[in-house]
Design an enzyme around this catalytic site. Structure first.
Site, short mmCIF file in Angstrom:
data_model
loop_
_atom_site.label_atom_id
_atom_site.label_comp_id
_atom_site.label_asym_id
_atom_site.label_seq_id
_atom_site.Cartn_x
_atom_site.Cartn_y
_atom_site.Cartn_z
N SER A 198 -108.37 -19.06 -55.03
CA SER A 198 -108.65 -18.92 -56.32
C SER A 198 -109.29 -18.10 -57.04
O SER A 198 -108.43 -16.93 -58.05
CB SER A 198 -109.32 -20.12 -57.53
N SER A 237 -21.43 -24.70 -37.70
CA SER A 237 -22.24 -23.82 -38.58
C SER A 237 -20.77 -23.01 -38.83
O SER A 237 -21.62 -21.64 -38.85
CB SER A 237 -23.87 -23.63 -39.02
#
Lengths: 615, 301
Positions: free
Chosen positions: A21, A525
């Site tokens: 602090s 086809s």
């Protein structure tokens, strides 16, 4: 002061009475951010409740709440602000008490850089190891080791060197890649804002300079792949649909392909919308609204990620959990898990082991007490997108909420998914044709064999399929005769039915190619238009018209099925080549001269051509 | 605020505030934004418009009126109310009793109009989140305030039950009756606010800028005689001074400072060189020791 500063988040951690602090108060004081009236209050309080015999007690500037002033301790995380010419600092002030690991974890969660304080008189403490461990755990890579109260040991270099060496020794087991050390005194201000004559043997930067040299997290993450948790969908009117969020990693530009997780759908970014105009680019740390060029599902909790480097997705993963509730964590209990903007129900299925935060060693554990740390398996009720915490704490960090008390009961750091198969979950939800093909390791194709009956189409197609199969390719054969027994059994041989026959075959071939297969179609086809229709259904470059070219005489001479005979006898109507025309292909991809080439050679040629076809 | 280079601190703060505003709107059922006409309120409103652009604000504004604000502030309020949905609430009890700072004192006045007024406004409207412009640097007890701050059924703040806030994750779960105060400007300082006002050209009440005003000296500060309701004490006389306000509230309770700062950049220069704390002009803070912490526990914003 310059207006253009970098914002740095700083966590200060230390043990009881190591002067934390005081050091923070000193930083605030030296950088001129403590106003006069607070200084007056400080002077008054220093006399009344100070611990320095009436001298200015900087700690009183930061110990805010009445309760802690009375107890003389810091009981929670407090945030302080100071600024230098180049940086604005947000200081998370974490308490040093052992029982408050949760506060330290909270304070470290957003930190770019840490100051770890060690009292020069006491040296390394158990708590120092804890602090180092928590910083490493929480991914704070930039740490300044501040040896405080140097004034109280006469600025003795040997003591300083020993503490630094002691810390470096334990730091070897931690992930603290950018570590610096500095001798300071909070009370007298040595080496904080300016270099101290008392420590002439220290020639490094001041504490302020060290802190200013730190990099913000967002800058680190900018080079990673894009991540944006969608906070909300903006729909102010019919014409606008935007996804609001803050980029947690990477960058994004209009045109970038992004992936919405967990759905896995992709789209391109159309616009980056902000109130300040559209952006050409947004980077990690910015809050924006993205619009996409496609209408895809995306809602709150989803993650917008770089399409080519998305998050992982899983409903089970391994994580380190830091427990914060006074009620211990037991396996099997249900919690709400919140990550990014998403929430899911979570259960801890297994506590693998606890972690001793002093020795960093694994310990056996059946429950986690408050302030305990353990490695656990977590199971969710749904899959969520995530990254490993190591890579991105915004997409890899979560909180656990107790559904009964609503308290934030714990925090977690994801390591990896437990069910690896779940990592591709985002693909499972939208598997496109590329994904199908990719998993088969091949490129889909439609090999369309056409030619007169008896020309050898099926024979050659069968051999091609065998060769492809031997090469590990995934194939399927659509044979004219076989399809007429099932899918097309409602069709006859009229012109209309023949067209419908081919249409169905072409559609089936397309679906199967989309499934990633190499489709071999063996059909007479006879009409060009129908073969063109089939070609158009297929993807570009995937349709191979293979003309098995046998003169009618050759085909009729073979007459394997005895059909020509029947046709000639008038028993078969509309037989191609006899009473129905055959329109030979004008530009087939492959033409096989059935009169000149053996079926085996033909098959080899076909496989060679399609293998060499350009992508 | 867009740039290709490393983000500036204002860009980072802006992005964080927008993120918080969007979370508040997404995770609460009936949010409201408190609007007090002060500079922080105007910054907050500006950020909210950005957060929800191109849409409108997804919540109404709420002005908890005391009937004793400066006339300039009411002018600003009416201007903002013309553009956004705004609820103006006056505590009916305070209206009935005619509570004012002269007869009832600053503490009772503030308690009746602001503390009780806010409490009633929130519960009568069923708001479950009140978004406000408070900052952590304003006062010591606010340094530990959460961004999503849980209030009890009685709207009290308990420092012991506040939830840890990690990363950008906010636990917004609450029981019926509980509510949140949400503070998107938590990490801004007074200087950040002014720099942002300058950069974004945000309109603020002219009272922040120095001008010749009719004031009276009281309790070591200058009070402005903003309307005819101002009462002078014995020996006081109105004089004209060049003053400005660092914070705004009820005019009989807001102290002015003598200043030449007539525009935003002057103010920034003044703050950078001055060391007087912003809240010093607020007479209510000096009532009793730790008075702000007590007020917060009682429900003051």
């Amino acid at each position: 002061m310059a207006r253009e500063k970098t914002l740095l988040r700083l966590v200060a951690c230390g043990s009881v009475d190591d002067g934390k602090s005081t050091l923070i108060g000193r930083l605030l004081h030296d950088l001129g951010t403590i106003p006069d009236d607070q200084l007056e209050a400080l002077a008054r309080d220093s006399k009344n409740v100070g611990t320095r015999g009436g001298e200015l007690d900087y700690a009183l500037l930061v110990d805010g709440l009445m309760a802690e002033r009375e107890q003389g301790i810091t009981i929670d995380v407090a945030y302080r602000y100071f600024a230098t010419d180049t940086c604005k600092f947000i200081v998370a002030d974490a308490p040093g008490h052992a029982q408050y690991t949760r506060n330290m974890v909270t304070a470290a969660s957003n930190a770019d850089v840490a100051i770890l304080l060690i009292d020069a008189r006491k040296g390394m403490l158990t708590q120092t190891r804890r602090h180092g461990f928590v910083l490493s755990l929480m991914g704070v890579k930039q740490v300044v080791l501040a040896i405080t109260k140097m004034d109280l040991i006469g600025y003795e270099r040997a003591a300083y060197d020993k503490i630094v060496a002691d810390f470096v020794a334990i730091a070897g087991g931690l992930d603290l890649p950018r570590l610096a050390a500095i001798p300071v005194s909070g009370v007298s201000g040595d080496n904080i804002a300016s270099r101290s004559a008392a420590t002439s043997w220290y020639d490094g930067p001041t504490l302020i300079e060290l802190l200013e040299g730190a990099e913000p997290r967002d800058a680190f993450r900018r080079d990673q792949p894009l991540r944006m948790a969608v906070q909300s969908v903006a729909r102010p009117n019919q014409d606008f649909r935007g996804f609001a969020g803050r980029l947690s990693a990477g960058s994004v530009k209009p045109g970038d392909t992004v992936r919405v997780l967990p759905s896995g759908r992709t789209a391109n970014v159309a616009r980056i919308v902000t109130a300040d105009g559209e952006l050409k680019r947004a980077v990690a740390g910015q809050s924006v609204t993205l619009t996409l060029d496609a209408e895809i599902d995306c809602s709150r909790g989803d993650v917008i990620a770089a399409a080519d480097a998305p998050c992982e997705i899983a409903d089970q993963f391994q994580a380190t959990i830091i427990w914060m509730s006074d009620t211990p964590l037991y396996p099997g209990r249900r919690y709400a898990l919140k990550i990014g903007a998403a929430t899911a129900n979570a259960t801890i299925t297994d506590i693998r082991h606890g972690i001793d935060i002093e020795t960093f060693e694994p310990t056996p554990a059946r429950q986690i007490e408050s302030n305990g740390i353990a490695v656990c398996n977590v199971s969710l009720d749904r899959a969520i997108p995530f990254d490993a915490f190591e890579q991105n704490r915004e997409t890899g960090g979560f909180i656990l909420i107790d559904p009964e008390t609503n308290e934030t009961a714990g925090a977690g750091l994801i390591h990896f998914a437990l069910r690896r198969s779940q990592n591709v979950h985002w693909q499972a939800l939208e598997i496109d044709r590329d994904a199908h093909a990719a998993i088969k390791g091949q490129r889909p194709a439609i090999l369309w064999f056409t030619g007169l009956s008896g020309a050898g189409k099926s024979t050659i197609a069968n051999m091609v399929e065998k060769k492809l199969h031997a090469m590990g390719r995934h194939t399927v054969m659509l044979d004219g005769d076989n399809l007429r027994h099932g899918l097309n059994r409602d069709l006859g041989f009229t012109q209309a039915d023949r067209v419908e026959n081919i249409r169905r075959v072409a559609e089936v071939a397309k679906l199967m190619a989309d499934a990633g297969l190499i489709v071999l179609v063996s059909f007479i086809s006879p009409f060009r238009a129908e073969r063109e229709m089939a070609r158009k259904l297929a993807h570009e470059g995937e349709f191979f018209e293979i003309f098995i070219d046998a003169p009618l005489a050759v085909a009729e001479a073979r007459d394997v099925k005895g059909l020509y005979k029947k046709a000639r006898a008038g028993e078969l109507k509309n037989f191609t080549g006899i009473d129905s025309p055959y329109e030979p292909p004008e530009k087939p991809e492959i033409r096989i001269d059935a009169a000149a080439m053996s079926p085996a050679d033909a098959a080899e040629k076909i496989v060679a051509v399609i293998s060499a076809a350009p992508r | 605020m867009a740039s290709e280079a490393r983000l500036t601190h204002l860009q980072t703060l802006e992005a964080e505030s927008i993120h918080i505003l969007r979370e508040a709107a997404a995770e609460t059922q009936r949010p409201v934004m408190l609007y007090s006409m002060g500079k922080d309120s105007n910054v907050l409103l500006h950020l909210a418009k950005k957060a929800f652009f191109p849409g409108a604000l997804p919540f109404p504004l709420l002005h908890v009126d005391t009937t004793w604000k400066f006339r300039d502030m009411y002018a600003m309020r009416d201007k903002v109310a013309a553009a956004h949905e705004m609820i103006v609430y006056r505590n009916p009890d305070a209206v009935a009793k005619g509570v004012n700072p002269f007869d009832h004192g600053s503490e009772a006045h503030t308690n009746a109009w602001k503390t009780e007024g806010l409490r009633r406004a929130l519960s009568e409207n069923g708001f479950d989140a009140a978004i406000g412009g408070a900052r952590r640097d304003e006062e010591k007890s606010r340094a530990k305030e959460r961004i999503f701050s849980l209030r009890s059924e009685h709207q009290r703040w308990d420092p012991k039950t506040q939830r840890p806030e990690l990363w950008s994750l906010y636990n917004t779960r609450k029981r019926a009756g509980e509510s949140f105060r949400v503070f998107p400007l938590s990490n801004w300082t007074e200087l950040d606010v002014w720099h942002y006002i300058e950069a974004e050209k945000i309109e603020v009440v002219p009272l922040y800028f120095s001008a010749e005003r009719k004031v009276v000296a009281r309790s070591g500060t200058w009070l402005m005689a903003d309307d005819e309701r101002m009462r002078l004490e014995k020996g006081e006389k109105i004089e004209t001074r060049r003053v400005r306000f660092r914070t705004l509230g009820c005019y009989p309770l807001s102290g002015a400072v003598e200043s030449e700062a007539a525009n935003v950049s002057d103010i920034i220069r003044e703050i950078e060189s001055s060391r007087a704390s912003e809240r010093q002009g607020r007479l209510i803070d000096a009532d009793t020791p730790s008075s702000m912490e007590k007020k917060k526990q009682e429900g003051y914003f």
